[in-house]
Design an enzyme around this catalytic site. Structure first.
Site, PDB file in Angstrom:
ATOM      1  N   THR A  66       0.614  -1.444   0.053  1.00  0.00           N
ATOM      2  CA  THR A  66      -0.336  -0.175  -0.190  1.00  0.00           C
ATOM      3  C   THR A  66       1.302   0.941  -0.410  1.00  0.00           C
ATOM      4  OG1 THR A  66       0.047   0.048   2.728  1.00  0.00           O
ATOM      5  CG2 THR A  66      -1.386  -1.458   1.286  1.00  0.00           C
ATOM      6  N   HIS A  67       0.274   2.655  -0.917  1.00  0.00           N
ATOM      7  CA  HIS A  67       1.307   3.116  -0.821  1.00  0.00           C
ATOM      8  C   HIS A  67       3.058   2.968  -1.855  1.00  0.00           C
ATOM      9  CE1 HIS A  67      -1.611   5.432   2.208  1.00  0.00           C
ATOM     10  NE2 HIS A  67      -1.858   3.874   2.607  1.00  0.00           N
TER      11      HIS A  67
ATOM     12  N   SER B 175      18.045  -1.869 -26.581  1.00  0.00           N
ATOM     13  CA  SER B 175      17.873  -0.583 -27.282  1.00  0.00           C
ATOM     14  C   SER B 175      19.440  -0.156 -28.426  1.00  0.00           C
ATOM     15  CB  SER B 175      18.812   0.755 -26.001  1.00  0.00           C
ATOM     16  OG  SER B 175      19.631   1.831 -25.967  1.00  0.00           O
TER      17      SER B 175
ATOM     18  N   LYS C 155      20.642  -3.112 -22.800  1.00  0.00           N
ATOM     19  CA  LYS C 155      18.993  -3.552 -22.282  1.00  0.00           C
ATOM     20  C   LYS C 155      18.087  -4.178 -22.995  1.00  0.00           C
ATOM     21  CE  LYS C 155      18.116   1.213 -21.503  1.00  0.00           C
ATOM     22  NZ  LYS C 155      17.333   1.617 -20.304  1.00  0.00           N
TER      23      LYS C 155
ATOM     24  N   ASN D 151      13.992  -3.822 -22.785  1.00  0.00           N
ATOM     25  CA  ASN D 151      12.794  -3.301 -22.034  1.00  0.00           C
ATOM     26  C   ASN D 151      12.124  -3.435 -22.211  1.00  0.00           C
ATOM     27  OD1 ASN D 151      15.141  -1.056 -21.744  1.00  0.00           O
ATOM     28  ND2 ASN D 151      14.910  -0.309 -24.352  1.00  0.00           N
TER      29      ASN D 151
ATOM     30  N   GLU E  67       5.207  -0.348 -21.548  1.00  0.00           N
ATOM     31  CA  GLU E  67       4.795   0.356 -21.169  1.00  0.00           C
ATOM     32  C   GLU E  67       3.914   1.638 -23.021  1.00  0.00           C
ATOM     33  OE1 GLU E  67       9.311   1.118 -20.403  1.00  0.00           O
ATOM     34  OE2 GLU E  67       9.145   1.953 -22.227  1.00  0.00           O
TER      35      GLU E  67
ATOM     36  N   TYR F 129     -30.632  14.068 -36.183  1.00  0.00           N
ATOM     37  CA  TYR F 129     -29.879  13.562 -36.331  1.00  0.00           C
ATOM     38  C   TYR F 129     -29.252  14.951 -37.179  1.00  0.00           C
ATOM     39  CZ  TYR F 129     -26.011  12.942 -39.860  1.00  0.00           C
ATOM     40  OH  TYR F 129     -24.612  12.585 -40.031  1.00  0.00           O
TER      41      TYR F 129
ATOM     42  N   LYS G 246     -17.496   8.177 -35.796  1.00  0.00           N
ATOM     43  CA  LYS G 246     -17.008   6.700 -35.762  1.00  0.00           C
ATOM     44  C   LYS G 246     -15.272   6.984 -35.617  1.00  0.00           C
ATOM     45  CE  LYS G 246     -20.759   6.715 -39.937  1.00  0.00           C
ATOM     46  NZ  LYS G 246     -20.907   7.979 -38.456  1.00  0.00           N
TER      47      LYS G 246
END
Ligand code: ARG
Length: 458
Positions: A155-156, A277, A283, A285, A290, A317, A325
């Site tokens: 929590t937190h 990367s 790296k 990732n 993300e 209308y 759309k």
């Protein structure tokens, strides 16, 4: 420029105005729905004696051949038509002649497009639901494997109490289950057919609205013709459900990103679902997670966009509604790909039991259980809370977790402590003894899993 409404006009539309007004570039996606709606309309017109049998058969065959030819790449949808409805009608007339000119009897593009969008949204509700169900199956499989994978619950974003990975994933199971309920709920409310509402006031032809509604799989016709052509609530509700799916996926993504970091190392994302990367060779990732988190903004945007479009338009209308759309289409594409890829990433993700358990052992996640231990020995909870607070402070100063204390150390804080404290505050006890409904203990978790399994099978 092939227009359906040239009669009243004495000069051509300005080229830019024409392009600005046209929707064919995006509403061509509604071709299958438009054809299905037109076929049902023509069949009903024939049953009502408004078209002859021969006319209806010619229309039906013509409409089917247009769809087939477009799908086979033999007929291109070009922007010389204003919208998908004009494209279909013009091609129908080119194929079957005068009978084609009768298709639009007793119909307006207003009820036509309302129908097309409803059919589209209904189909996509089912498609999104299928994807979310797939995600729930992935979650369920992971949950089954991790009933005893201990990890810190937060929590937190501070370690709070130990839980299990099955329990943590189970929280997402509940969120996505609610998302499916929301989709089903939106579908149920949507499922009345606007066809036959005409431009806004119905028609003088003896249309059988119940007939077309049934033919198109609706529960019945809509009740008010003005509402029928101006209602986009169903699209907004659908976008609302999609926004919530993305909100849930985004939270989950955020956790995957944290867990995948070097600091946590709780998970390893499979190579197939991570990227490298261009400059830093080491790296790996979490780009999928993300991007899912990032794309949430687009879907919220779609919801806000349509809500705002609809907020000030008078009945019935208005052309503003053509703006329904693109946001819906974009949100559908985004959500389906996000749920699909996230599921694949989840299915192949490796969870590090050792790292999670190690992390759960630190951060005094068993402090509440130490207090409960004292309470069981007759110490009032508020006093127990204070005593354990002092234990934690001592532990932090001496850099040791509670279960590494000697009995003498425990007794410096309260004479009540005994040998059985070690068992009472062990990670295993902390988790496995929590068996109230919905808790992480094995007993409670098995009940939850059995329920989830039955739900997925239903
Ligand atoms: N392209 C229009 C739309 O998507 C079709 C309806 C046009 N109706 C009209 N009266 N201009 O809303």
């Amino acid at each position: 420029m092939a227009q359906l409404w040239g009669g009243r006009f004495t000069k051509e539309t300005d080229k830019l105005a024409y392009a600005f007004n046209a929707s064919i570039s995006f509403d061509q996606r509604l071709l299958p729905q438009d054809i299905a709606g037109s076929r049902a309309h023509a069949a009903m017109l024939a049953r009502q004696g408004i078209l002859t049998q021969a006319e209806q058969q010619a229309i039906d065959a013509g409409l089917s051949s247009i769809l087939e030819d477009v799908e086979a790449g033999k007929l291109m949808i070009s922007d010389e038509y204003e919208d998908v409805h004009s494209f279909v009608e013009a091609n129908l007339i080119a194929r079957i002649g005068d009978a084609g000119k009768k298709l639009h009897t007793g119909r307006s593009r207003n009820d036509q497009v309302a129908l097309d969008m409803k059919l589209y949204v209904r189909g996509e509700i089912d498609a999104v639901d299928e994807e979310v169900k797939g995600l729930l199956s992935c979650l369920f499989e992971q949950m089954q494997q991790h009933v005893h994978t201990y990890m810190p619950g937060f929590t937190h974003l501070q370690k709070a109490q130990p839980v299990t990975l099955a329990h943590h994933l189970g929280a997402y199971f509940e969120m996505f289950r609610r998302d499916r309920e929301r989709l089903a709920d939106a579908r149920r409310r949507l499922n009345l057919c606007p066809l036959g509402a005409g431009a806004l006031a119905g028609t003088t032809y003896p249309l059988d609205r119940a007939d077309t509604a049934a033919a198109l799989g609706f529960d019945g016709p809509t009740r008010n013709s003005m509402d029928s052509v101006s209602d986009r609530d169903y699209a907004i509700e659908f976008l609302g459900a999609l926004a919530l799916i993305m909100m849930h996926l985004s939270r989950f993504s955020e956790e995957v990103i944290l867990w995948n970091s070097d600091e946590y190392k709780f998970v390893e994302i499979d190579d197939a679902y991570s990227t490298g990367s261009s400059i830093m060779p080491q790296k790996k990732n979490p780009d999928i997670a993300e991007l899912v988190r990032g794309k949430t903004g687009r879907v919220y945007g779609a919801l806000l966009s349509l809500l705002t479009t609809m907020k000030g338009i008078p009945l019935a209308y208005d052309k503003d509604m053509q703006e329904d759309k693109e946001p819906v289409f974009d949100a559908v594409d985004t959500v389906k790909s996000c749920v699909h890829l996230f599921s694949a990433m989840l299915r192949t993700m490796r969870f590090s039991r050792a790292r999670m358990e190690e992390s759960a052992k630190h951060g005094y996640t068993n402090a509440t259980d130490a207090a409960d231990y004292l309470v069981n020995k007759g110490v009032p909870f508020r006093d127990a809370h204070g005593i354990v607070g002092q234990l934690v402070l001592y532990g932090i100063e001496h850099k040791k977790p509670l279960d590494a204390f000697t009995l003498e150390e425990f007794r410096q804080f309260s004479p009540v402590f005994d040998e059985d404290v070690y068992d009472a505050i062990s990670l295993k006890t902390c988790v496995e003894k929590r068996n109230t409904m919905g808790a992480p203990g094995e007993e409670a978790m098995r009940r939850e899993l059995a329920e989830a399994e039955a739900y997925l099978r239903a």
